[in-house]
Scaffold this motif. Structure first.
Motif, short mmCIF file in Angstrom:
data_model
loop_
_atom_site.label_atom_id
_atom_site.label_comp_id
_atom_site.label_asym_id
_atom_site.label_seq_id
_atom_site.Cartn_x
_atom_site.Cartn_y
_atom_site.Cartn_z
N THR A 175 0.84 -1.19 0.00
CA THR A 175 0.00 0.00 0.00
C THR A 175 0.87 1.24 0.00
O THR A 175 1.79 1.36 0.81
N PRO A 176 0.63 2.16 -0.94
CA PRO A 176 1.46 3.38 -0.98
C PRO A 176 1.33 4.18 0.31
O PRO A 176 0.33 4.09 1.02
N GLU A 177 2.37 4.94 0.60
CA GLU A 177 2.37 5.84 1.76
C GLU A 177 2.35 7.28 1.26
O GLU A 177 3.22 7.66 0.48
N PRO A 178 1.39 8.10 1.68
CA PRO A 178 0.24 7.74 2.52
C PRO A 178 -0.77 6.94 1.71
O PRO A 178 -0.77 7.00 0.48
N PRO A 179 -1.67 6.19 2.38
CA PRO A 179 -2.69 5.43 1.65
C PRO A 179 -3.52 6.35 0.76
O PRO A 179 -3.84 7.47 1.16
N PRO A 180 -3.84 5.92 -0.45
CA PRO A 180 -4.60 6.77 -1.36
C PRO A 180 -6.00 7.07 -0.86
O PRO A 180 -6.65 6.22 -0.26
N ALA A 181 -6.46 8.27 -1.12
CA ALA A 181 -7.84 8.66 -0.80
C ALA A 181 -8.70 8.49 -2.02
O ALA A 181 -8.22 8.17 -3.11
N ALA A 182 -10.01 8.67 -1.87
CA ALA A 182 -10.93 8.57 -3.01
C ALA A 182 -10.50 9.54 -4.09
O ALA A 182 -10.18 10.69 -3.83
N GLY A 183 -10.49 9.05 -5.32
CA GLY A 183 -10.12 9.91 -6.44
C GLY A 183 -8.63 10.04 -6.65
O GLY A 183 -8.19 10.77 -7.51
N PHE A 184 -7.82 9.28 -5.89
CA PHE A 184 -6.36 9.35 -5.98
C PHE A 184 -5.90 8.90 -7.38
O PHE A 184 -6.44 7.99 -7.97
N GLY A 185 -4.86 9.58 -7.87
CA GLY A 185 -4.23 9.12 -9.10
C GLY A 185 -4.35 10.12 -10.23
O GLY A 185 -5.16 11.04 -10.18
N PRO A 186 -3.51 9.98 -11.27
CA PRO A 186 -3.51 10.92 -12.39
C PRO A 186 -4.81 10.84 -13.16
O PRO A 186 -5.39 9.79 -13.36
N ARG A 187 -5.27 11.99 -13.60
CA ARG A 187 -6.51 12.07 -14.37
C ARG A 187 -6.20 12.24 -15.85
O ARG A 187 -5.11 12.59 -16.24
#
Length: 280
Positions: A268-280
């Motif tokens: 699991t990445p640090e910090p844990p991803p939140a909703a909507g995490f990541g490139p758009r």
């Protein structure tokens, strides 16, 4: 050493093919490819060749586009799936028909379970009869090419095919006896994860309610899917749900390169991803 994931490469697009060709090597990492590589087996084979050269291990499950019978093709539905499984194995790619691999790297031991589950039109409003699903979707110009290009034969219907796949997968997962698991399926496991603002009535082609509780039932740490073409992270009952689509050229930024759209699944990445995490 990381477990990365992507789906919906859609290599019928020259832009996406060029992006794959430019992808750098990740010799220590494993890659999940959660479906929709291409309609043509030759392009699927080319992708397997490219990816197995760049990653230590590749794990694949099909999407609906991979299984389409396009003009000039004799394979239909389950027969095409079997042919793609054979093709994957020729390249050393793990398929839903193979023993589940166990992650040996950082983050702790976890079983990676690639599944092929399909859908049964139950991701629809509760008051809507099955017989009206396609008509209801068409009212707002939603339709899936599966209705014309994904044949279920020898199964009586795609619903029957889905239910058979789910029954087999549930038995295999139960056999893990509660071991920590990462589930990979082209389609989301839960109806409440299907949010498609541009085509809200596409949901009947997006999964089955048979899998709604699988994240609790089978000790799932992460559930990986694609199909929706809306990259995001969601959490349900402590389980992380990752939608990892690349999509069509208009749905991602080519200047970032394909590598920017590889989602880290484990550890699991640090910090844990939140909703909507990541490139758009």
């Amino acid at each position: 050493m990381r477990l990365l994931a992507i789906s919906d490469l859609h290599l019928a697009s020259p832009v996406n093919r060029d992006a794959l060709a430019a992808l750098p090597d990740f010799p220590d990492d494993w890659l999940i490819v959660a479906g929709d590589i291409a309609e043509q087996p030759s392009r699927v084979a080319a992708a397997f060749t490219a990816l197995t050269r760049r990653f230590a291990k590749v794990i694949w499950t099909p999407g609906n586009h991979d299984l389409w019978t396009v003009p000039g093709m004799a394979w239909r539905g389950p027969r095409k799936y079997e042919a793609l499984v054979d093709l994957a194995r020729e390249h050393g790619v793990v398929t839903p028909e193979d023993p589940f691999p166990v992650w040996p790297g950082p983050g702790g031991e976890v079983v990676i379970a690639p599944l092929f589950l399909l859908y049964d039109y139950t991701f629809r409003p509760p008051h809507l009869p099955l017989a009206r699903v396609v008509e209801w979707a068409r009212e707002e110009r939603a339709m899936c090419g599966d209705e014309f290009m994904l044949a279920p034969t020898p199964y009586a219907s795609r619903i029957a095919w889905c239910h058979a796949r789910c029954a087999t997968a549930a038995d295999r997962l139960a056999g893990l006896e509660g071991a920590p698991t990462i589930i990979v399926n082209h389609y989301p496991l839960r109806h409440d994860l299907v949010r498609i603002p541009r085509a809200p009535r596409f949901s009947p082609w997006c999964g089955t309610v048979l899998t709604e509780d699988w994240h609790r039932r089978f000790n799932v740490k992460v559930a990986v899917s694609g199909h929706i073409h809306l990259r995001r992270t969601d959490w349900r009952d402590g389980t992380r749900f990752e939608e990892v689509s690349l999509g069509y050229p208009r749905q991602w930024r080519q200047e970032r390169g394909l590598q920017a759209y590889l989602r880290q699944i484990w550890p699991t990445p640090e910090p844990p991803p939140a909703a909507g995490f990541g490139p758009r």
